[in-house]
Design a protein around this motif. Structure first.
Motif, PDB file in Angstrom:
ATOM      1  N   LEU A 278      -5.583   5.159  -0.717  1.00 51.04           N
ATOM      2  CA  LEU A 278      -4.450   4.227  -0.714  1.00 51.04           C
ATOM      3  C   LEU A 278      -4.361   3.564  -2.072  1.00 51.04           C
ATOM      4  O   LEU A 278      -5.363   3.075  -2.597  1.00 51.04           O
ATOM      5  CB  LEU A 278      -4.636   3.137   0.346  1.00 51.04           C
ATOM      6  CG  LEU A 278      -4.303   3.415   1.808  1.00 51.04           C
ATOM      7  CD1 LEU A 278      -4.586   2.172   2.641  1.00 51.04           C
ATOM      8  CD2 LEU A 278      -2.859   3.828   1.972  1.00 51.04           C
ATOM      9  N   ALA A 279      -3.152   3.551  -2.627  1.00 46.28           N
ATOM     10  CA  ALA A 279      -2.905   2.709  -3.795  1.00 46.28           C
ATOM     11  C   ALA A 279      -2.559   1.326  -3.278  1.00 46.28           C
ATOM     12  O   ALA A 279      -1.729   1.187  -2.373  1.00 46.28           O
ATOM     13  CB  ALA A 279      -1.768   3.282  -4.624  1.00 46.28           C
TER      14      ALA A 279
ATOM     15  N   TYR B  25      -5.434   5.907 -10.614  1.00 47.88           N
ATOM     16  CA  TYR B  25      -6.124   6.892  -9.776  1.00 47.88           C
ATOM     17  C   TYR B  25      -5.869   8.304 -10.301  1.00 47.88           C
ATOM     18  O   TYR B  25      -6.797   9.109 -10.426  1.00 47.88           O
ATOM     19  CB  TYR B  25      -5.653   6.774  -8.330  1.00 47.88           C
ATOM     20  CG  TYR B  25      -6.084   7.936  -7.459  1.00 47.88           C
ATOM     21  CD1 TYR B  25      -7.372   8.025  -6.962  1.00 47.88           C
ATOM     22  CD2 TYR B  25      -5.178   8.961  -7.153  1.00 47.88           C
ATOM     23  CE1 TYR B  25      -7.766   9.103  -6.175  1.00 47.88           C
ATOM     24  CE2 TYR B  25      -5.553  10.041  -6.375  1.00 47.88           C
ATOM     25  CZ  TYR B  25      -6.852  10.104  -5.886  1.00 47.88           C
ATOM     26  OH  TYR B  25      -7.243  11.175  -5.113  1.00 47.88           O
ATOM     27  N   TYR B  26      -4.632   8.605 -10.620  1.00 48.87           N
ATOM     28  CA  TYR B  26      -4.305   9.954 -11.109  1.00 48.87           C
ATOM     29  C   TYR B  26      -4.940  10.222 -12.475  1.00 48.87           C
ATOM     30  O   TYR B  26      -5.390  11.331 -12.763  1.00 48.87           O
ATOM     31  CB  TYR B  26      -2.791  10.132 -11.179  1.00 48.87           C
ATOM     32  CG  TYR B  26      -2.151  10.366  -9.829  1.00 48.87           C
ATOM     33  CD1 TYR B  26      -2.514  11.461  -9.053  1.00 48.87           C
ATOM     34  CD2 TYR B  26      -1.182   9.485  -9.327  1.00 48.87           C
ATOM     35  CE1 TYR B  26      -1.936  11.677  -7.810  1.00 48.87           C
ATOM     36  CE2 TYR B  26      -0.600   9.703  -8.095  1.00 48.87           C
ATOM     37  CZ  TYR B  26      -0.975  10.797  -7.336  1.00 48.87           C
ATOM     38  OH  TYR B  26      -0.407  11.014  -6.110  1.00 48.87           O
TER      39      TYR B  26
ATOM     40  N   CYS C   1       0.831  -1.209   0.000  1.00 47.73           N
ATOM     41  CA  CYS C   1       0.000   0.000   0.000  1.00 47.73           C
ATOM     42  C   CYS C   1       0.865   1.260   0.000  1.00 47.73           C
ATOM     43  O   CYS C   1       1.960   1.281   0.571  1.00 47.73           O
ATOM     44  CB  CYS C   1      -0.900   0.042   1.237  1.00 47.73           C
ATOM     45  SG  CYS C   1      -1.927  -1.419   1.469  1.00 47.73           S
ATOM     46  N   ASP C   2       0.316   2.294  -0.613  1.00 43.55           N
ATOM     47  CA  ASP C   2       0.980   3.594  -0.632  1.00 43.55           C
ATOM     48  C   ASP C   2      -0.067   4.670  -0.349  1.00 43.55           C
ATOM     49  O   ASP C   2      -1.147   4.684  -0.969  1.00 43.55           O
ATOM     50  CB  ASP C   2       1.632   3.833  -1.990  1.00 43.55           C
ATOM     51  CG  ASP C   2       2.309   5.191  -2.094  1.00 43.55           C
ATOM     52  OD1 ASP C   2       3.545   5.225  -1.943  1.00 43.55           O
ATOM     53  OD2 ASP C   2       1.612   6.198  -2.323  1.00 43.55           O
ATOM     54  N   VAL C   3       0.225   5.550   0.608  1.00 43.54           N
ATOM     55  CA  VAL C   3      -0.706   6.632   0.948  1.00 43.54           C
ATOM     56  C   VAL C   3      -0.604   7.709  -0.127  1.00 43.54           C
ATOM     57  O   VAL C   3       0.404   8.412  -0.227  1.00 43.54           O
ATOM     58  CB  VAL C   3      -0.396   7.226   2.324  1.00 43.54           C
ATOM     59  CG1 VAL C   3      -1.385   8.356   2.648  1.00 43.54           C
ATOM     60  CG2 VAL C   3      -0.460   6.144   3.396  1.00 43.54           C
TER      61      VAL C   3
ATOM     62  N   TYR D 193       1.715   0.454  -7.993  1.00 47.79           N
ATOM     63  CA  TYR D 193       2.005   1.617  -8.826  1.00 47.79           C
ATOM     64  C   TYR D 193       1.018   1.736  -9.986  1.00 47.79           C
ATOM     65  O   TYR D 193       0.642   2.834 -10.402  1.00 47.79           O
ATOM     66  CB  TYR D 193       3.438   1.556  -9.346  1.00 47.79           C
ATOM     67  CG  TYR D 193       4.453   2.035  -8.328  1.00 47.79           C
ATOM     68  CD1 TYR D 193       4.414   3.338  -7.849  1.00 47.79           C
ATOM     69  CD2 TYR D 193       5.449   1.177  -7.846  1.00 47.79           C
ATOM     70  CE1 TYR D 193       5.339   3.781  -6.905  1.00 47.79           C
ATOM     71  CE2 TYR D 193       6.356   1.606  -6.909  1.00 47.79           C
ATOM     72  CZ  TYR D 193       6.304   2.911  -6.432  1.00 47.79           C
ATOM     73  OH  TYR D 193       7.207   3.349  -5.502  1.00 47.79           O
ATOM     74  N   GLN D 194       0.588   0.594 -10.498  1.00 49.37           N
ATOM     75  CA  GLN D 194      -0.420   0.611 -11.556  1.00 49.37           C
ATOM     76  C   GLN D 194      -1.732   1.186 -11.019  1.00 49.37           C
ATOM     77  O   GLN D 194      -2.386   2.006 -11.677  1.00 49.37           O
ATOM     78  CB  GLN D 194      -0.637  -0.812 -12.092  1.00 49.37           C
ATOM     79  CG  GLN D 194      -1.646  -0.889 -13.233  1.00 49.37           C
ATOM     80  CD  GLN D 194      -1.833  -2.328 -13.721  1.00 49.37           C
ATOM     81  OE1 GLN D 194      -1.109  -3.236 -13.306  1.00 49.37           O
ATOM     82  NE2 GLN D 194      -2.798  -2.526 -14.585  1.00 49.37           N
TER      83      GLN D 194
END
Length: 445
Positions: free
Chosen positions: A403-404, A435-436, A328-330, A429-430
Motif C-alpha cells: 500500500l502506498a 516504492y517504484y 492509501c493506494d493498493v 503518490y510520493q
C-alpha cells in the motif's frame, strides 16, 4: 411583558403550559393545568421538565415538535393523554422574549365529544386507544421513530414503568433494541445486549406455542424460574406482560411492558397483542430502509463506506476538532488482475480494507476508487496518527500487501477535509513513487 401574557391564560378553561424550548423546563402552568397535575403554586414548577410533568417521560417525548414551531403560527394535533385520562385537541406555538424561546401549548378537552361518538365499553375503548396510538405513530418520518412513539404511547396508556423490544441476534442471544422508560425509572437497554439464550429459553418455548408471558406477581415464578426471577427482581419488576413478535410464524423477538398499572392485565395483553402486528411491520420497514442505506453508503466488496458515504461525512462533519487523513493506494492491483485474474484482485482489495479496519477501525473508513482507500480520523492526535501509519505498514507486511500511504493532520479543524485529503494524496503518490524507485518495478504494469 412576558408575565402579562401568562396572566392572560390564568383563568382559562383550557389546559395551558409554557416551557423553555432549549431546556424543556416549565416556566408556567395556568390554574386548571396546575390543579390537574397536583401543583398548588407556581413555585412548585421550578426545575420541572415539561416531559416529566406533562407526559411522565424520562426524556423528551418521541413526538415532540419543538423544532417545527414558529412565532405567530400554531401547530395543531389531537391525542389521548393517558396521564390525565382525557382526549385533547392541542395548539402549540413559539413565543420569544429576548434571547429566550418558549413553547406555548393550549389544550382543549374534547373527551365529551369522543364519548358521544362511542359507547363506553372496554372493547370500543381498546379500539380507540389503538387507533390513537397508530395515528400518532404513522405521522413519524421513519420506522424507528414510529416504534419509539408506539412504545411511549403504550407505556403511558397502560401506566407502565418501561416498554421495550428485544430482537434475536445472529449469535442466538437477544438484544434490547428499543426502550421507553417512565420518569424516574432507570433505563436498562445498555445492560441488556446479547442476553444469553438460556435466560429467555422458557419464554421462547411458550412463544413456539403461540402463548404470551403474563406475570401478575413476580414471586409466583421464584421457584419455577429462578434465573428469570433474579434478573427481573434486580430490575425492580414485580409484574410484566411480554408478547412474541413473529415473522413467518417464527418468533424473532418479543416486546412488553413492566409494572403496568393503568388497566387490567387482560386489557393490556389485548392491546399489546394487537399492536404487535404494527411493531413487526415497522421492524420489517426498518430493515428494508437499512438495506437500502447500506446499498447507498457501503462498498459491496470491502463493506467500507463508498464515495457517496464519504461525501455525506464531509458535508456533515463539525469542525473544531482535530482531523487526521490517511490516504492509501493498493500498489500493483493492475498486474494482479492481468496475471492472476480479477478474483485475485478482489481478494487483494478485501485484504487492504481489512488492514485499514484493524488499525483505524474506530474511525470512518471508505473505499473511494478502484484501488484507493481513505480513513478520516476525527479527534485523533498527531502521535496517534503517526503510530497508526506505522501499524498499518506492519499489517501490510504480514499480509504481503503493498500500500502506498500518505497522511495529513490538522489540530483544530481549521483546515477543510478536502484540503487535508489533497495533502495526504500528494504524500501517498510520493510514497508510491519511492516504492517504484526502490524496487525497480515498472509502474505501468
Amino acid at each position: 411583558m412576558i408575565d402579562e401574557i401568562w396572566k392572560f391564560f390564568e383563568n382559562m378553561d383550557e389546559y395551558v403550559y409554557v416551557s423553555d424550548i432549549d431546556t424543556h423546563s416549565l416556566v408556567y402552568m395556568n390554574r386548571k393545568a396546575r390543579n390537574t397535575y397536583g401543583f398548588s403554586s407556581m413555585e412548585e414548577l421550578c426545575g420541572k421538565k415539561c416531559y416529566e410533568t406533562i407526559q411522565k417521560c424520562s426524556s423528551p417525548c418521541a413526538n415532540c415538535n419543538n423544532c417545527e414551531l414558529q412565532e405567530g403560527k400554531f401547530k395543531e394535533l389531537s391525542y389521548y393523554n393517558p396521564i390525565i385520562g382525557r382526549h385533547l385537541m392541542v395548539k402549540n406555538t413559539l413565543q420569544t422574549d429576548g434571547d429566550r424561546r418558549y413553547r406555548v401549548e393550549i389544550a382543549f378537552d374534547v373527551s365529551d365529544e369522543k364519548c358521544c361518538a362511542q359507547a363506553d365499553d372496554s372493547s370500543q375503548n381498546l379500539e380507540a386507544f389503538i387507533n390513537e396510538g397508530l395515528r400518532i405513530a404513522l405521522q413519524m418520518p421513519t420506522p424507528d421513530r414510529s416504534i419509539d412513539v408506539v412504545l411511549e404511547y403504550l407505556g403511558k396508556a397502560l401506566g407502565g414503568d418501561r416498554t421495550y423490544i428485544f430482537e434475536k441476534n445472529e449469535e442466538g442471544g437477544d438484544d434490547n433494541t428499543y426502550e421507553w422508560v417512565s420518569s424516574g425509572v432507570t433505563p436498562e437497554k445498555d445492560n441488556l445486549q446479547n442476553v444469553p439464550p438460556e435466560v429467555c429459553a422458557s419464554w421462547y418455548k411458550k412463544f413456539s406455542e403461540k402463548r404470551p408471558i403474563v406475570i401478575s406477581e413476580l414471586e409466583d415464578i421464584r421457584e419455577s424460574d429462578p434465573l428469570q426471577y433474579n434478573i427481573l427482581k434486580n430490575q425492580k419488576i414485580h409484574s410484566l406482560i411480554v408478547v412474541p413478535l413473529y415473522n413467518d410464524k417464527v418468533a424473532i423477538g418479543f416486546y412488553g411492558i413492566d409494572n403496568p398499572t393503568g388497566k387490567s392485565l387482560d386489557y393490556a395483553l389485548n392491546m399489546l397483542q394487537i399492536m404487535g402486528h404494527f411493531i413487526v411491520s415497522s421492524l420489517k420497514r426498518r430493515n428494508l430502509v437499512r438495506q437500502l442505506q447500506e446499498m447507498s453508503f457501503c462498498d459491496s466488496l470491502t463493506k467500507l463506506g463508498n464515495r457517496y458515504a464519504m461525501n455525506v461525512y464531509i458535508e456533515t462533519w463539525q469542525s473544531g476538532r482535530s482531523m487526521g487523513v490517511v490516504y492509501c493506494d493498493v500498489t500493483g492491483l493492475k498486474m494482479v488482475n492481468d496475471t492472476q485474474g480479477h478474483e485475485a484482485g478482489d481478494r487483494l482489495l478485501v485484504t487492504a480494507g481489512e488492514c485499514l479496519r484493524k488499525v483505524f477501525g474506530d474511525y470512518s473508513l471508505f473505499r473511494i476508487g478502484g484501488d484507493e482507500f481513505l480513513a478520516l480520523c476525527s479527534g485523533i492526535n498527531l502521535d496517534g496518527l503517526q503510530k497508526g501509519e506505522a501499524a498499518l505498514k506492519q499489517e501490510m507486511e504480514k499480509d504481503n500487501l503493498v500500500l502506498a500511504v500518505g497522511c495529513a493532520w490538522n489540530p483544530d479543524g481549521t483546515e477543510s477535509i478536502d484540503k487535508l485529503m489533497a495533502e495526504a494524496e500528494s504524500r501517498m503518490y510520493q510514497d508510491k513513487s519511492e516504492y517504484y524507485k526502490r524496487t525497480g518495478i515498472d509502474r505501468r504494469k
